[in-house]
Write a protein that holds these residues in place. Structure first.
Motif, PDB file in Angstrom:
ATOM      1  N   GLN A   1     -44.196  26.713 -39.012  1.00  0.00           N
ATOM      2  CA  GLN A   1     -44.468  27.527 -40.042  1.00  0.00           C
ATOM      3  C   GLN A   1     -43.733  27.405 -41.014  1.00  0.00           C
ATOM      4  OE1 GLN A   1     -43.551  31.440 -38.416  1.00  0.00           O
ATOM      5  NE2 GLN A   1     -44.445  32.393 -40.063  1.00  0.00           N
ATOM      6  N   VAL A   2     -42.036  27.016 -40.998  1.00  0.00           N
ATOM      7  CA  VAL A   2     -41.192  27.084 -41.854  1.00  0.00           C
ATOM      8  C   VAL A   2     -41.506  25.945 -42.791  1.00  0.00           C
ATOM      9  CG1 VAL A   2     -38.915  26.583 -42.469  1.00  0.00           C
ATOM     10  CG2 VAL A   2     -39.506  27.858 -40.214  1.00  0.00           C
ATOM     11  N   LEU A   3     -41.885  24.602 -42.291  1.00  0.00           N
ATOM     12  CA  LEU A   3     -42.471  23.505 -43.031  1.00  0.00           C
ATOM     13  C   LEU A   3     -43.347  23.957 -44.019  1.00  0.00           C
ATOM     14  CD1 LEU A   3     -42.323  20.655 -40.461  1.00  0.00           C
ATOM     15  CD2 LEU A   3     -40.812  20.919 -42.409  1.00  0.00           C
ATOM     16  N   HIS A   4     -44.379  24.724 -43.513  1.00  0.00           N
ATOM     17  CA  HIS A   4     -45.527  24.858 -44.407  1.00  0.00           C
ATOM     18  C   HIS A   4     -45.080  26.104 -45.245  1.00  0.00           C
ATOM     19  CE1 HIS A   4     -49.716  26.157 -45.506  1.00  0.00           C
ATOM     20  NE2 HIS A   4     -49.224  27.451 -45.477  1.00  0.00           N
ATOM     21  N   ALA A   5     -44.207  27.036 -45.316  1.00  0.00           N
ATOM     22  CA  ALA A   5     -43.776  27.919 -46.006  1.00  0.00           C
ATOM     23  C   ALA A   5     -42.957  27.247 -47.345  1.00  0.00           C
ATOM     24  CB  ALA A   5     -43.018  28.989 -45.437  1.00  0.00           C
ATOM     25  N   ALA A   6     -42.292  26.282 -46.611  1.00  0.00           N
ATOM     26  CA  ALA A   6     -41.148  25.395 -47.784  1.00  0.00           C
ATOM     27  C   ALA A   6     -41.968  24.367 -48.289  1.00  0.00           C
ATOM     28  CB  ALA A   6     -40.066  24.768 -46.891  1.00  0.00           C
TER      29      ALA A   6
ATOM     30  N   GLU B   1     -30.793  15.939 -47.975  1.00  0.00           N
ATOM     31  CA  GLU B   1     -29.987  17.078 -48.038  1.00  0.00           C
ATOM     32  C   GLU B   1     -30.900  18.317 -49.093  1.00  0.00           C
ATOM     33  OE1 GLU B   1     -27.069  19.680 -47.669  1.00  0.00           O
ATOM     34  OE2 GLU B   1     -26.984  17.694 -46.863  1.00  0.00           O
ATOM     35  N   PRO B   2     -31.577  17.999 -50.019  1.00  0.00           N
ATOM     36  CA  PRO B   2     -32.200  19.067 -50.945  1.00  0.00           C
ATOM     37  C   PRO B   2     -33.301  19.586 -50.042  1.00  0.00           C
ATOM     38  CG  PRO B   2     -32.244  17.063 -52.146  1.00  0.00           C
ATOM     39  CD  PRO B   2     -31.734  16.608 -50.932  1.00  0.00           C
ATOM     40  N   TYR B   3     -34.334  18.472 -49.060  1.00  0.00           N
ATOM     41  CA  TYR B   3     -35.224  19.301 -48.104  1.00  0.00           C
ATOM     42  C   TYR B   3     -34.652  20.080 -47.243  1.00  0.00           C
ATOM     43  CZ  TYR B   3     -37.821  15.663 -50.709  1.00  0.00           C
ATOM     44  OH  TYR B   3     -38.468  14.852 -51.657  1.00  0.00           O
ATOM     45  N   ALA B   4     -33.548  19.819 -46.648  1.00  0.00           N
ATOM     46  CA  ALA B   4     -32.839  20.827 -45.639  1.00  0.00           C
ATOM     47  C   ALA B   4     -32.569  21.938 -46.315  1.00  0.00           C
ATOM     48  CB  ALA B   4     -31.661  19.881 -45.106  1.00  0.00           C
ATOM     49  N   ASP B   5     -32.258  22.001 -47.476  1.00  0.00           N
ATOM     50  CA  ASP B   5     -31.624  23.410 -47.972  1.00  0.00           C
ATOM     51  C   ASP B   5     -32.940  24.214 -48.353  1.00  0.00           C
ATOM     52  OD1 ASP B   5     -29.035  22.999 -48.196  1.00  0.00           O
ATOM     53  OD2 ASP B   5     -29.022  22.199 -50.116  1.00  0.00           O
ATOM     54  N   GLN B   6     -34.229  23.498 -48.750  1.00  0.00           N
ATOM     55  CA  GLN B   6     -35.455  24.114 -49.103  1.00  0.00           C
ATOM     56  C   GLN B   6     -35.849  24.619 -47.566  1.00  0.00           C
ATOM     57  OE1 GLN B   6     -38.195  21.478 -50.714  1.00  0.00           O
ATOM     58  NE2 GLN B   6     -40.031  22.904 -51.352  1.00  0.00           N
ATOM     59  N   PHE B   7     -35.624  23.754 -46.689  1.00  0.00           N
ATOM     60  CA  PHE B   7     -36.085  24.286 -45.348  1.00  0.00           C
ATOM     61  C   PHE B   7     -35.390  25.522 -44.838  1.00  0.00           C
ATOM     62  CE2 PHE B   7     -35.917  24.582 -40.663  1.00  0.00           C
ATOM     63  CZ  PHE B   7     -37.538  24.207 -40.324  1.00  0.00           C
ATOM     64  N   LEU B   8     -34.339  25.560 -45.120  1.00  0.00           N
ATOM     65  CA  LEU B   8     -33.234  26.671 -44.641  1.00  0.00           C
ATOM     66  C   LEU B   8     -33.496  28.152 -45.479  1.00  0.00           C
ATOM     67  CD1 LEU B   8     -31.036  26.702 -42.735  1.00  0.00           C
ATOM     68  CD2 LEU B   8     -29.181  26.606 -44.710  1.00  0.00           C
ATOM     69  N   LEU B   9     -33.865  27.690 -46.819  1.00  0.00           N
ATOM     70  CA  LEU B   9     -34.298  29.019 -47.609  1.00  0.00           C
ATOM     71  C   LEU B   9     -35.639  29.647 -47.067  1.00  0.00           C
ATOM     72  CD1 LEU B   9     -33.437  28.252 -51.178  1.00  0.00           C
ATOM     73  CD2 LEU B   9     -32.460  29.728 -49.622  1.00  0.00           C
ATOM     74  N   ALA B  10     -36.544  28.985 -46.598  1.00  0.00           N
ATOM     75  CA  ALA B  10     -37.806  29.326 -46.059  1.00  0.00           C
ATOM     76  C   ALA B  10     -37.531  29.921 -44.798  1.00  0.00           C
ATOM     77  CB  ALA B  10     -38.944  27.983 -45.870  1.00  0.00           C
ATOM     78  N   ALA B  11     -36.825  29.514 -44.043  1.00  0.00           N
ATOM     79  CA  ALA B  11     -36.282  30.043 -42.588  1.00  0.00           C
ATOM     80  C   ALA B  11     -35.481  31.266 -42.626  1.00  0.00           C
ATOM     81  CB  ALA B  11     -35.390  28.998 -41.683  1.00  0.00           C
ATOM     82  N   LEU B  12     -34.851  31.481 -43.871  1.00  0.00           N
ATOM     83  CA  LEU B  12     -34.293  32.795 -44.128  1.00  0.00           C
ATOM     84  C   LEU B  12     -35.128  33.782 -44.524  1.00  0.00           C
ATOM     85  CD1 LEU B  12     -32.009  34.827 -44.713  1.00  0.00           C
ATOM     86  CD2 LEU B  12     -31.809  33.768 -47.209  1.00  0.00           C
ATOM     87  N   ASP B  13     -36.212  33.573 -45.155  1.00  0.00           N
ATOM     88  CA  ASP B  13     -37.461  34.489 -45.739  1.00  0.00           C
ATOM     89  C   ASP B  13     -38.178  34.723 -44.335  1.00  0.00           C
ATOM     90  OD1 ASP B  13     -36.463  34.393 -48.146  1.00  0.00           O
ATOM     91  OD2 ASP B  13     -37.951  32.856 -48.600  1.00  0.00           O
ATOM     92  N   ILE B  14     -38.423  33.890 -43.685  1.00  0.00           N
ATOM     93  CA  ILE B  14     -39.580  34.149 -42.372  1.00  0.00           C
ATOM     94  C   ILE B  14     -38.648  35.087 -41.421  1.00  0.00           C
ATOM     95  CG2 ILE B  14     -40.703  33.224 -40.302  1.00  0.00           C
ATOM     96  CD1 ILE B  14     -41.130  30.698 -42.303  1.00  0.00           C
ATOM     97  N   SER B  15     -37.279  34.744 -41.030  1.00  0.00           N
ATOM     98  CA  SER B  15     -36.647  35.362 -40.111  1.00  0.00           C
ATOM     99  C   SER B  15     -36.161  36.838 -40.445  1.00  0.00           C
ATOM    100  CB  SER B  15     -35.214  34.713 -39.845  1.00  0.00           C
ATOM    101  OG  SER B  15     -34.416  34.513 -40.840  1.00  0.00           O
ATOM    102  N   GLY B  16     -36.010  37.037 -41.778  1.00  0.00           N
ATOM    103  CA  GLY B  16     -35.616  38.255 -42.223  1.00  0.00           C
ATOM    104  C   GLY B  16     -34.061  38.487 -42.098  1.00  0.00           C
ATOM    105  N   GLY B  17     -33.372  37.192 -41.929  1.00  0.00           N
ATOM    106  CA  GLY B  17     -31.984  37.468 -41.724  1.00  0.00           C
ATOM    107  C   GLY B  17     -31.567  37.644 -40.310  1.00  0.00           C
ATOM    108  N   ASP B  18     -32.488  37.724 -39.226  1.00  0.00           N
ATOM    109  CA  ASP B  18     -32.251  37.971 -37.774  1.00  0.00           C
ATOM    110  C   ASP B  18     -31.930  36.624 -37.102  1.00  0.00           C
ATOM    111  OD1 ASP B  18     -32.222  38.698 -35.194  1.00  0.00           O
ATOM    112  OD2 ASP B  18     -34.079  39.565 -35.314  1.00  0.00           O
TER     113      ASP B  18
END
Length: 310
Positions: A30-35, A4-21
């Motif tokens: 890319q998301v794994l690396h950013a997180a 669970e904590p890692y999934a949330d961490q991944f989701l936050l990185a995905a938000l940053d990369i996607s810009g909310g799109d």
């Protein structure tokens, strides 16, 4: 640790990369690396987020490795909630105040101490996809000690570094309560409802007029409660709004729950109306709580509502 904590961490990185799109295709590498997450965690993380409906797989290789994803609308909303809560000092403090007492209760042996150093290796070290800090932990321990919920041990030869914590009797009661700390502390200070006696000519009404009906006639005594405790109702509404994003509801059910919570906030002070709204809420929350597992916030909200409305 659970995923669970890692999934949330991944989701936050995905938000940053996607810009909310939500139309943006995201490479899982890319998301794994950013997180700053390990490649070995990819499968479990993606499986968790797919099951929650937070991401949609767009490209999965023959070996089962998902290489491209997109955020869903619910995933985007959850990521924004994570971002908002993780950036809030009040939310982080509230999380640690609720968590540390129960963690100490689970890990401290009878008559002994839970080693605070081990907290950093626990799932509870993570809040909304971010790590807490030792500065935050020590501040929370000091607060809980002052409130009489924790005892602390500074170890031999040390007058300042806290090495162990254990619940006080009050802290143990809190750990058993399944309430959030604010609700629990309020319950220790005042009853959930009170009665007063008002005299009107030959009529005696035990309770205020807004909470009961005035009986007329000679020598009549009527007992009535004031209704639902306003502070407890406010706390319950806040609890429900806090746990709602963690229930994994469909968009339709999530909106229905939000509407019911709004109704509870407006009309829940009237016991009968509040009880009817609470029954509607439980029809949504309780089945979803099974999927949420042992989430303390969900359990606390259900317990608080049951305490108010039965």
């Amino acid at each position: 640790m659970t995923i669970e904590p890692y999934a949330d961490q991944f989701l936050l990185a995905a938000l940053d990369i996607s810009g909310g799109d939500v139309q943006e295709f995201l490479g899982t590498d890319q998301v794994l690396h950013a997180a700053e997450l390990d490649e070995a965690q990819r499968g479990a993380i993606i499986s968790k987020l797919l099951a929650q409906g937070h991401v949609k797989a767009e490209l999965t290789q023959a070996n089962g490795v998902t290489k491209l994803i997109r955020l869903t609308t619910s995933g985007l909303e959850h990521a924004y909630v994570l971002r908002s809560r993780s950036a809030s000092r009040a939310e982080r403090e509230k999380y640690l105040h609720n968590t540390l007492v129960r963690w100490a209760h689970e890990h401290a042996p009878a008559g002994g101490w839970a080693r605070l150093q081990l907290f950093a290796a626990d799932d509870k070290w993570w809040f909304c996809g971010t790590e807490v800090t030792w500065e935050e932990v020590f501040a929370a321990v000091g607060y809980l000690q002052e409130k009489g919920l924790l005892r602390v041990d500074c170890g031999p030869g040390s007058a300042s570094v806290i090495t162990g914590i254990a619940p006080t009797p009050l802290g143990t009661d809190f750990a058993h309560s399944h309430m959030l700390l604010g609700t629990f502390m309020n319950s220790q200070q005042q009853p959930s409802a009170s009665s007063v006696t008002n005299y009107f000519s030959s009529n005696v009404v035990n309770g205020d007029l807004s909470g009961g009906n005035l009986a007329t006639g000679g020598n009549i005594t009527q007992t009535s409660n004031h209704g639902v405790d306003a502070d407890a109702l406010t706390a319950l509404v806040a609890q429900l709004r806090e746990v709602a994003p963690n229930l994994g509801l469909s968009e339709e059910d999530a909106q229905d729950l939000a509407d019911e919570i709004d109704d509870l906030e407006r009309e829940g002070a009237e016991p009968g109306r509040g009880a009817r709204i609470w029954r509607s809420i439980t029809r949504i929350v309780v089945p979803a709580a099974v999927g949420a597992g042992a989430d303390q916030g969900v359990q606390a909200a259900i317990a608080a509502g049951a305490g108010l409305f039965g």
